[in-house]
Design an enzyme around this catalytic site. Structure first.
Site, short mmCIF file in Angstrom:
data_model
loop_
_atom_site.label_atom_id
_atom_site.label_comp_id
_atom_site.label_asym_id
_atom_site.label_seq_id
_atom_site.Cartn_x
_atom_site.Cartn_y
_atom_site.Cartn_z
N ASP A 285 -62.38 18.22 1.88
CA ASP A 285 -62.01 17.10 2.75
C ASP A 285 -63.17 16.12 2.81
OD1 ASP A 285 -61.34 15.39 4.83
OD2 ASP A 285 -60.53 16.97 6.10
N ASP B 58 -54.48 6.68 -3.71
CA ASP B 58 -53.01 6.72 -3.74
C ASP B 58 -52.51 7.70 -2.68
OD1 ASP B 58 -50.58 5.80 -4.87
OD2 ASP B 58 -50.38 7.64 -6.03
N GLY C 298 -53.29 14.57 -9.98
CA GLY C 298 -54.23 14.10 -10.99
C GLY C 298 -53.75 12.97 -11.88
N ASP D 246 -60.02 15.88 -3.48
CA ASP D 246 -58.79 16.19 -2.75
C ASP D 246 -58.97 17.46 -1.95
OD1 ASP D 246 -56.00 16.65 -1.93
OD2 ASP D 246 -55.52 15.16 -3.44
N TRP E 50 -53.53 9.73 -11.42
CA TRP E 50 -54.39 8.54 -11.45
C TRP E 50 -55.70 8.83 -12.19
CZ3 TRP E 50 -54.68 4.41 -7.12
CH2 TRP E 50 -53.42 3.82 -6.96
N LYS F 158 -53.13 2.35 -1.76
CA LYS F 158 -51.71 2.28 -1.43
C LYS F 158 -51.54 2.12 0.07
CE LYS F 158 -48.97 5.99 -2.01
NZ LYS F 158 -48.13 6.85 -2.86
#
Length: 210
Positions: free
Chosen positions: A97, A122, A61, A81, A63, A162
């Site tokens: 998902d 990320d 958490g 998530d 970000w 990322k």
């Protein structure tokens, strides 16, 4: 209990000496990654009051916490998530998902007709230490995030992700350039120098892929 390997001991020593780890603890942030995002948000002025921001692979958490801190009480922060994540004030969390239609339907129901301004990712795989394994896994996650942004990000919106530099990353960046008016590659100060990670920022999502 078996003793830790030298590499494990070295990592732990570096981790606890890391100034960003210390800063995160002192400021109550969930991860040092929050400071990577803080730099990127400020440098590229990505946030405006009232924006809708989606954080893919959000746990633990850091970000989402940083976005909410930066935006104050305005806008919406939606975190997704497959792993569970303890509640964060001002952050809407969807546990599941995002590749599954049932989860996407929940996400769409949460937002209604509200457009998404910024998609963040990320995400990274659990590292095996073998590039031949880790890099394809990383690129797969990046592809999933790009597909999500293709489907849910509004025209003109921004996408920050990322990447690990390596096989497939240059092709991925070329795909981003087909989708966004401006693509920039960043390496924030909080990224460890030896890490292959970089952050690709796409701004100005095109109405049609070039």
């Amino acid at each position: 209990m078996p003793s830790r390997s030298k590499s494990s001991q070295r990592w732990l020593k570096e981790h606890f000496a890391d100034p960003y780890v210390k800063k995160a603890r002192a400021e109550g942030m969930r991860s040092r990654a929050a400071y990577k995002l803080e730099e990127l948000l400020q440098r590229d002025r990505l946030l405006k009051p009232g924006m809708v921001v989606v954080d893919l692979g959000a746990a633990p958490g850091g970000w989402s916490q940083q976005v909410r801190k930066s935006m104050g009480d305005s806008g919406r922060v939606v975190a997704l998530d497959i792993l569970d994540m303890p509640a964060l004030a001002g952050v809407e969390f969807l546990h599941g998902d995002f590749r599954e239609q049932a989860v996407l339907s929940q996400f769409e129901a949460m937002l209604g007709d509200v457009p998404v301004d910024l998609v963040l990712s990320d995400m990274a795989p659990n590292k095996s230490g073998m590039d031949a394994v880790d890099q394809p896994r990383m690129m797969h996650l990046a592809e999933l995030a790009m597909e999500f942004a293709d489907a849910h990000l509004k025209p003109g919106g921004a996408f920050l992700i990322k990447l690990f530099q390596g096989v497939g990353s240059d092709d991925y960046i070329r795909e981003l350039r087909r989708r966004y008016e401006k693509v920039t590659i960043r390496k924030p100060a909080a990224s460890r120098k030896r890490s292959p990670e970089v952050y690709a920022l796409g701004q100005g999502k095109r109405v049609q892929i070039k």
